[in-house]
Every structure is written in structure tokens, then in C-alpha cells.
Design a protein around this motif. Structure first.
Motif, short mmCIF file in Angstrom:
data_model
loop_
_atom_site.label_atom_id
_atom_site.label_comp_id
_atom_site.label_asym_id
_atom_site.label_seq_id
_atom_site.Cartn_x
_atom_site.Cartn_y
_atom_site.Cartn_z
N ILE A 133 -1.99 -10.65 -8.21
CA ILE A 133 -1.40 -9.31 -8.07
C ILE A 133 0.06 -9.37 -8.54
CG2 ILE A 133 -0.69 -7.51 -6.46
CD1 ILE A 133 -3.17 -8.05 -4.84
N ILE A 183 0.88 -1.18 0.00
CA ILE A 183 0.00 0.00 0.00
C ILE A 183 0.91 1.23 0.00
CG2 ILE A 183 -1.88 -1.17 1.22
CD1 ILE A 183 -1.00 0.39 3.77
N TRP A 232 -3.01 4.72 -6.19
CA TRP A 232 -2.32 3.44 -5.92
C TRP A 232 -3.34 2.28 -5.95
CZ3 TRP A 232 2.89 2.44 -4.68
CH2 TRP A 232 3.15 1.18 -4.14
N ARG A 233 -3.01 1.28 -6.72
CA ARG A 233 -3.88 0.10 -6.80
C ARG A 233 -3.03 -1.08 -7.29
NH1 ARG A 233 -4.40 -1.30 -12.02
NH2 ARG A 233 -4.28 0.33 -13.61
N PRO A 234 -3.50 -2.31 -7.02
CA PRO A 234 -2.77 -3.45 -7.58
C PRO A 234 -2.99 -3.56 -9.08
CG PRO A 234 -4.72 -4.19 -6.36
CD PRO A 234 -4.64 -2.71 -6.17
N ARG A 279 -9.95 0.68 1.71
CA ARG A 279 -9.04 0.95 0.60
C ARG A 279 -7.80 0.04 0.68
NH1 ARG A 279 -7.52 7.04 -1.28
NH2 ARG A 279 -9.77 7.08 -1.43
N TYR A 302 1.97 -3.05 -7.88
CA TYR A 302 1.09 -1.92 -7.59
C TYR A 302 1.46 -0.76 -8.51
CZ TYR A 302 -0.41 -4.75 -3.73
OH TYR A 302 -0.93 -5.78 -3.00
N TYR A 358 -2.00 5.91 1.81
CA TYR A 358 -3.05 5.03 2.34
C TYR A 358 -2.75 4.68 3.80
CZ TYR A 358 -4.86 4.08 -2.39
OH TYR A 358 -5.41 4.18 -3.64
N GLU A 380 -8.65 -3.54 -0.27
CA GLU A 380 -8.75 -3.72 -1.72
C GLU A 380 -7.37 -3.93 -2.35
OE1 GLU A 380 -10.96 -0.30 -3.00
OE2 GLU A 380 -12.81 -1.06 -2.07
N CYS A 381 -6.37 -3.37 -1.72
CA CYS A 381 -5.00 -3.53 -2.25
C CYS A 381 -4.42 -4.91 -1.97
CB CYS A 381 -4.06 -2.49 -1.64
SG CYS A 381 -4.22 -0.85 -2.37
N ILE A 382 -4.89 -5.57 -0.91
CA ILE A 382 -4.19 -6.78 -0.47
C ILE A 382 -5.06 -8.04 -0.49
CG2 ILE A 382 -2.55 -5.50 0.95
CD1 ILE A 382 -4.22 -6.28 3.41
#
Lengths: 492, 492
Positions: free
Chosen positions: B445, A263, B436-438, A295, B448, A267, A298-300
Motif C-alpha cells: 500500500i 480510511i 476511497w481505496r488503497p 470495507r 489511499y 467509512y 479492505e483498506c488496511i
């Protein structure tokens, strides 16, 4: 591999005065923790407990007689509910008469000790590459901890692996710990030739809760001068990526995913600020905090939480048995969609389902007919009450005893990140004994270690670089070296 | 794989007024940076430059005619010193007439473009497993960027790979950039059928300095209305784990090793406090800072700096040619001590020495006889003046242009950690375009990403999860997907 046992750590009992005072129990109560003092076997009656054992010389899937001594068996730990715990015992391949005896508890709760045996630190492993849909083949694990120790893998509580009860038993953290101690005492009574070996209680993941509970039970019984407890040559305990409480695990996870670059700084800062650094106990009305956490999730969420660099097989985390129904056996074309997908570790778990549910395997293991319906690597829905939410205070109480402790963490585990483990170890307020430094295997950095002490107690923390939630699964050679050194009481 | 080129990014020149004012050059001077304005070819004379090219249909070690179109050749970029730059050009296996043309510069300085070709993103790779000490075998890389682009791998400056000069040339950052632009213009004049393809300048590591210098040269020439520059269809540039300046690389390394769990919180805090957060420009009288840095160095010096989880082959970092002398060829028993050691990536580098120095290989590649004494993957001691210490301002100046930029970082690289790259990108003060996002490959994944923009300029940053210093070496499939999407102007 030669293990040098330093004199002076072998026995500590003589330093106790058997005053009858329950110092350990009372200290714990004084900090207002759930007190596991409802032990109803302070006067232990071994004659009431029944066990069976069998030597296993051959196993289906292994092409030759086993080149090590394997025994399986049951110990009845609860006559009321007819609770019978199943174990696998493998003698040390080095010097069984002197090498330590290590009791291994898999986590879960509900994960079989066999999972630790075949996927982590035992002498057998599946040959995934040769799997053609028939009975999975077994090969030798060159990095088995049986190279240096007598290993006792336990299925606990009832419902786990091949352990069973004839009526629905009450399973909880404290009950499991008590049953495990009963098991250990009975097993040693039945195996007197190992009763003088140094004893260690070990396990990983959720067993991070059970191991200190077991040790605490033993210490309590020992201080109360109960002979069966006093007869245990307990030297210390081993914790792999251990759970201490869910709050620490979750809070450290948020720090971990930031540090590992999963992240962004923004974030993390947003979540930290809005949630005031607390991500486990979240005020349900704190919308900015919930949004920030969302948030991050959602990234992990699509990572393999047990090792952030491993293939996660398509996102969601199915239970092992769900995986099995996805990839079911189908005549001689097994895993129909398996070849189209990238390999993931979960597939290799399926082999244990196919193997351990095979009637010939169960016969070879001397599993009692009709005692369980289906073997599961991890029985996720096992009836179980998590009645000890936090074992930190148990560790704290144990720092008053002369125990040696090894806590190691695969450093790519997102489930119970090493950051939380360092954190709670430091909160014990011990004296730094050895500063942070790398430890080596084959002149390569295998991880980092530091050591703390207080009088007779000491705790060695070690990361296993590149390891996941169950570190020996990912770094077997390094973990064997770590265990061998630590059990020999030499620096990592 | 189909690449969709959105209209509107193909050409940007029409928006310029060819006023003759050197806006790009003057902006850079205004911030007091070394000005690379000593270009002595503002009136480019292509007729003065000589080149040669050869089609290569077969290569020793590859068992069949090459299934792609390979051309090698030389371009003379400096008549005074007879500087001849060698290149490998491979046509796109998709649609060469429309796919982008990507010029690839390897880092170093002194690393051959062939290293990028065979170890990173080209269609060939060595078959290390079959290596028996003879001529190394080549196989196809299924994740070659030639699946989607026309790839032009360059050996620059003179002394690198097969590039040579008949007299000792002056090599520096700015000279290399100027020579590279000369090369590009000349090459395109000689290959008019690629002159309308979208052009990208790309490279990794030390090429992080050269790529923006090359782009800046082109932009400057373009603004000055020099026809050869204007003819270049430059759309943007690609940077892999790029060096921007050594201060950023070193300072981010200290943050990185802390975050990755290689040093303790205490060591990091001690260093941060005593060094005031500056680990590159250290006051030699600041003993507490030096001590703190020393302690950290002791923790990390035996890691493979290019990927902290890889085997480092025994601690110190030998140069590639030193490795060769350690593991020299010895009749048909090659690498005598190789089999006793764990595999490490450096061993596979040795194969390029054996292959590229073979006379039949050089003949097949149409290398000019007698022009170099020994081919090296990376010529570490190449005579070279690092006359541009910081390219951050070049990036800043380029943000005024309509370029698309991709900066990616293998997130396990300790040489030029992703943290520093994010840092300098953010210091450009652009507008956040995508949070930031995967990003995903096969529903896993892969890393990022985030994106920034300013008018026509935009920069996409991406981590490559589990990647090292040269990310495609470790994550080839993911990096091809990333390049394909970005070159097609679709989201990662």
C-alpha cells in the motif's frame, strides 16, 4: 549512564500488615472476573524445584568473547509435567549490584524471550547486511537495556523457545503467570546477590496480559505473608504496546486507522454509526455494520499491522515459519527470491531460526539435548488456553498497591494501538499527575507522555513516535533513554 | 514505461466557442475574490520577448556525460523590468515526442525549480554519503519523472534561483502566474516540437496557489480566443501538498496533530471548544482560546513540520541560509559540527548551496555572469506581495473546464496536512467518481486515493503513505508510479 534510585521507592513491604486476608484476590472476585486464585504453592517449597545454570562466554556468530556477562539456564517450575523454563540472564553493564533486575516476557503467547533480547532490548543483534546464508553474525546493540539494568529474558510457557516439558503441560494465562512467579522466586533463591535489587516485571504485546497477572500473583502472595513472595523487591511493571483485552485492541484499531488517514471520514462514520461504536462484539445479523467493517478491512488488510509504514512483503501476514519455508536455505544460495524483493522485517526474523537451530549455538547456550524438536521465534500454535480474557481489573486492583508502572506504545502500531492503551489507563480513574507533553532525546521529540497517580501507585504513559508494535525495534535509542529515565525515577 | 494516452483527452479546445466573453474571469469576480484580470498581454506579442537556450552535456560533480538531454535557458517575460526567468528542461527518457510536457513550479515563494529537480522529481540527486566538503557529487535518481515526461523546471518569480531582473520587479501571486504563462507560451514558441505534447502545470507547497492561477490565466486567454493561449495543449494540473489558503492549512493542522497522536484528546477538545474550531482567525481577546493554542504549540513546535517523524536537527527551524552559516565551509574540514549531530534533511540542502554557487557549475549551466549575487535554494525574503489569499474559488471556476487534476499529499506533513486538502476538494461539490481505496506499488500500500468528477473535469486525490511535505523526496518510487499512472490516465 548513572541511575539515581530515589530513596523511598526501594521498599514498600513494611507498610503492609500481614493479616492473612487476601484483599487483592477478593477484590478481583468481587468484580466477577476469572479469579486466578488456584495457586497451589502458597507455601512455597524451593527445595522441590530444580534449576541449572551456565555461564556463556562465547557465542557462534559473535567474533570475540562476549563483552558482558551472559548466563543461561533452566528452572523447573512444575514437577508433575517436568516443565523447565529456559532463560537468558545478562548482568547490567553499569552497576549490577544496584541496578534494577528486569524480568522480560515476550508476547505471543509462544514468543521466545530471545526475540526480545536480539530484536528489541538485549545487547546482541543480527548483522543482517553481512548475512550470506551461513551462520548469522551477531553484533552489539548500542541501545541495550543491559546498559542500565540486569535483564532476565524468559522463555515461557513450556514450548516457547527452549523451554520444554516432558509431558504435554497445561498452558494458560494464569498457569503461565504462576509458573513465571515460581521461576522468579527460584531464580532469585539461586542468585541471592540480586535478591536486594529493585525488581520490575516487563514485557510487550501479549505479555501485556501476563505482566499484570504475574504482578498480581506476587502482590497476593506478599499480602498473604508468604515469605518467598515477600522477599521479592518488586517496584513495578513495564508494558510495551500491551494487550489488555481484545475488545479494546480491536475497537481502538478502528479509531486508529481513521486518525492515521488509512480510511476516509465517511467509512469511519458509516462503521461507527452502523456498529454503534462496537467493532469486536458484532451482531452477526447486523449486515450494514458487517459491510462497513468489511470495507475498512479492505483498506488496511495489506498493511504491516505492526508498523503501518513498513514494507509488508507482499500482502498477507505469513507466520514466521511459513516465511522460512518460502525463503528456505538452499546450499550457499540462500533466500533465492530474497534479493528480488524489498527488504522487510520478517526476513531478519529468519536469521534467528538459522542461528538458534544451529547445533553449535545450542551447545554454546547449554540447551539440553533432545528437549525440543525445532526452535521457533514465536510458536504460534502452542497449546494454550486464554483463560483470562481481560486484565483491566487486575490493573485496577493493582492501583491499590505502591507500584510504579510504565506503559509505552509505538504510535504506528495497528495491532494494539496507543489509543486503546490511553483509554484503559484513563478508565482506571486515577488523578492526573503530569499533563500531556513531549519527551525528548537529543533535543528531538521522541514521543509524548502523561502521568497518573493514586496514593503510592503511579502510571506513566508514553508514546514512542514512529515506533511500531515492539517499539524498541524501531526506536532503540529513544526506548533506552525512556527506560533509563523511568527506572531511575526521573521524568521522561 | 509506456504511457497510453486515451483519445478524447488530448484536445478540448474544439468544444469551446470563441465568443470573446470572459466567462472564467467574470465567474470569479461574481464571488467577490481578488480578480487577476489585469493581464496586460491579452494580445500576446511573442516577438517582444527574448529568450536564450543552451544544451548542457556535462555537469561538474557528475562523472560522465549526462545520460539525458538537458537544456537550460532564460525567457524574458517583462521587458520593462528586464525580468528573465531561468529554466531547466529535461527531455523525457521514454518518448519525448509523445510524452507529456510538465511545467514544474517549486513553492516558497522563492524556491528554485532546481530544488524540485534535485531533491524531488528530477534525474539528478546529490550523493550525500560521499560528500567530503569539496564539490558535491551528483548521481542519477532512478525515480525521476523524466522517465515518463518532458520536465520543465522553472525559477520564478525573478529573484528565485538564477532568475533575475535588472531593476527591482513587482512580484506577486498574480504577476508570477502571468509571467509564468508568458514564459510557457514563449518557451513553446521557441520549442515547436513540444507544442503538440499534452501539457500539465504542476508544483507543490506554495505552488498550490500558483498552479491554479496559471491554469486560470491560460483558460481565460483560451476562452478569449487568444491564439497563443489556444495553442497550449493544457490537459490539467498537478498539486503536491498544495496551499489553497492559510486558513485551511492552519485549521487542518490542528486536526492533524490530534489525529497523529501529537496532542491529547483533552488539548484538542479544549482548543476546539474555546476557539470554536477556528485556529487561524483568532479573536485576540479570546484568552482561553489563545491559551489552548499555546499549549498545543508547545507540544509540536520542536517537530520537523515537513515530516513529523524526521529529525528536526535541534528544535528551531532555521532558514536554509542560516543553516549554512551554522555549518559553514571551513577549509577541508567542512561542517565542523555536522558529524556530531544526527543527520537531518537540512544538511543535504546545504549541498545545493555549495554546488550551485560554484563558478564552474554556473558556467556549465550557462548562467549569465553577474546576474545574481548568491544562489539560494529558497529565497525566503524575496520581495513578494501575496495578493491572492485564497485559490479555492479558482479551483471552483476551473471545475467548469475539461481539466484532469491530481492532488497528492504526503500524509506525514504538518505544514499543509492532507486533511485540509481533502476538505477543500470536497467543498467543490463534485460527484464522487471512485471511492476511497488503497493504491499499490510492488503489492504494498503506497497510499489511499479517491476521485471526483463533474462533466469533463475530474480530480484524483491521493495520499502518499509515509510522505512529507514534498512527497517525492520521501517516497520517490511511489510518487513516480503515481505520476506515471495518472499521466497515462489509468487508475492509480
Amino acid at each position: 549512564m548513572i541511575i539515581q534510585h530515589k530513596e523511598g521507592i526501594q521498599r514498600k513491604k513494611s507498610e503492609h500488615y500481614c493479616s492473612g486476608s487476601d484483599r487483592i484476590g477478593s477484590e478481583l472476585r468481587s468484580v466477577d472476573r476469572p479469579s486466578p486464585n488456584n495457586t497451589n504453592f502458597s507455601h512455597f517449597c524451593p527445595h522441590m524445584i530444580h534449576s541449572s545454570k551456565s555461564i556463556v562466554n562465547e557465542l557462534p556468530g559473535f567474533p570475540a568473547p562476549l563483552p558482558f556477562n551472559l548466563e543461561t539456564g533452566y528452572v523447573k517450575v512444575d514437577g508433575l509435567n517436568d516443565v523447565n523454563l529456559f532463560y537468558y540472564f545478562i548482568e547490567s553493564e553499569n552497576d549490577p549490584s544496584k541496578d534494577p533486575l528486569v524480568l522480560w516476557l515476550s508476547g505471543g503467547p509462544g514468543c521466545s524471550g530471545f526475540s526480545g533480547l536480539v530484536y528489541e532490548i538485549g545487547p546482541l543483534q543480527y548483522d543482517f547486511s553481512s548475512f550470506d546464508g551461513g551462520l548469522p553474525s551477531l553484533t552489539l546493540n548500542p541501545y541495550s537495556w543491559t546498559k542500565i539494568a540486569n535483564m532476565l529474558f524468559l522463555d515461557a510457557p513450556a514450548g516457547t523457545g527452549f523451554s520444554y516439558a516432558t509431558s504435554e503441560p497445561y498452558n494458560s494465562d494464569s498457569k503461565t503467570a504462576q509458573d513465571t512467579v515460581k521461576f522468579l522466586i527460584e531464580w532469585l533463591l539461586d542468585h541471592p546477590r540480586f535478591s536486594r535489587n529493585p525488581l520490575y516485571v516487563a514485557g510487550d504485546s501479549y505479555a501485556g496480559k501476563l505482566v499484570p497477572l504475574v504482578v498480581h500473583e506476587i502482590a497476593k502472595g506478599d499480602e498473604a505473608c508468604d515469605t518467598p513472595y515477600q522477599s521479592l523487591q518488586l517496584q513495578g511493571y513495564i508494558l510495551g504496546n500491551p494487550l489488555v483485552n481484545y475488545q479494546t485492541a480491536v475497537n481502538s484499531k478502528f479509531i486508529f486507522v481513521h486518525r492515521m488517514g488509512l480510511i476516509s471520514d465517511e467509512y469511519y462514520e458509516l462503521a461507527r454509526k452502523n456498529c454503534n461504536g462496537e467493532f469486536f462484539y458484532v451482531d452477526p445479523d447486523n449486515v450494514p455494520c458487517l459491510n462497513a467493517i468489511q470495507r475498512i478491512k479492505e483498506c488496511i488488510s495489506k498493511l504491516d499491522p505492526e508498523h503501518i509504514l513498513e514494507v509488508n512483503c507482499g500482502g498477507d501476514q505469513p507466520e514466521s515459519d511459513e516465511v522460512q519455508s518460502d525463503y528456505r536455505f538452499n546450499g550457499d544460495v540462500l533466500f533465492p527470491s530474497w534479493h528480488d524483493k524489498p527488504w522487510c522485517r520478517k526476513y531478519s526474523y529468519l536469521l534467528s531460526y538459522a542461528w538458534a537451530n544451529n547445533p553449535h549455538v545450542q551447545e554454546a547456550l547449554h540447551v539440553r539435548n533432545g528437549t525440543i524438536s525445532k526452535w521457533k521465534r514465536c510458536y504460534r500454535n502452542i497449546p494454550y488456553v486464554k483463560d483470562v480474557t481481560d486484565v483491566l481489573e487486575y490493573h485496577y486492583v493493582l492501583t491499590k498497591e505502591k507500584y510504579r508502572v510504565l506503559a509505552y506504545s509505538g504510535d504506528h502500531d495497528m495491532v494494539i494501538p496507543y489509543i486503546g492503551t490511553i483509554g484503559w489507563i484513563r478508565s482506571l480513574n486515577l488523578t492526573m499527575d503530569e499533563n500531556w507533553r513531549p519527551w525528548f532525546v537529543d533535543d528531538e521529540i521522541a514521543g509524548y507522555t502523561e502521568k497518573y497517580k493514586q496514593h503510592g501507585y503511579n502510571i506513566t504513559f508514553a508514546t514512542v513516535k514512529g515506533g511500531g508494535h515492539t517499539a524498541p525495534m524501531y526506536r532503540p535509542k529513544e526506548c533506552l533513554a525512556m527506560a533509563a529515565r523511568w527506572l531511575s525515577n526521573v521524568p521522561l
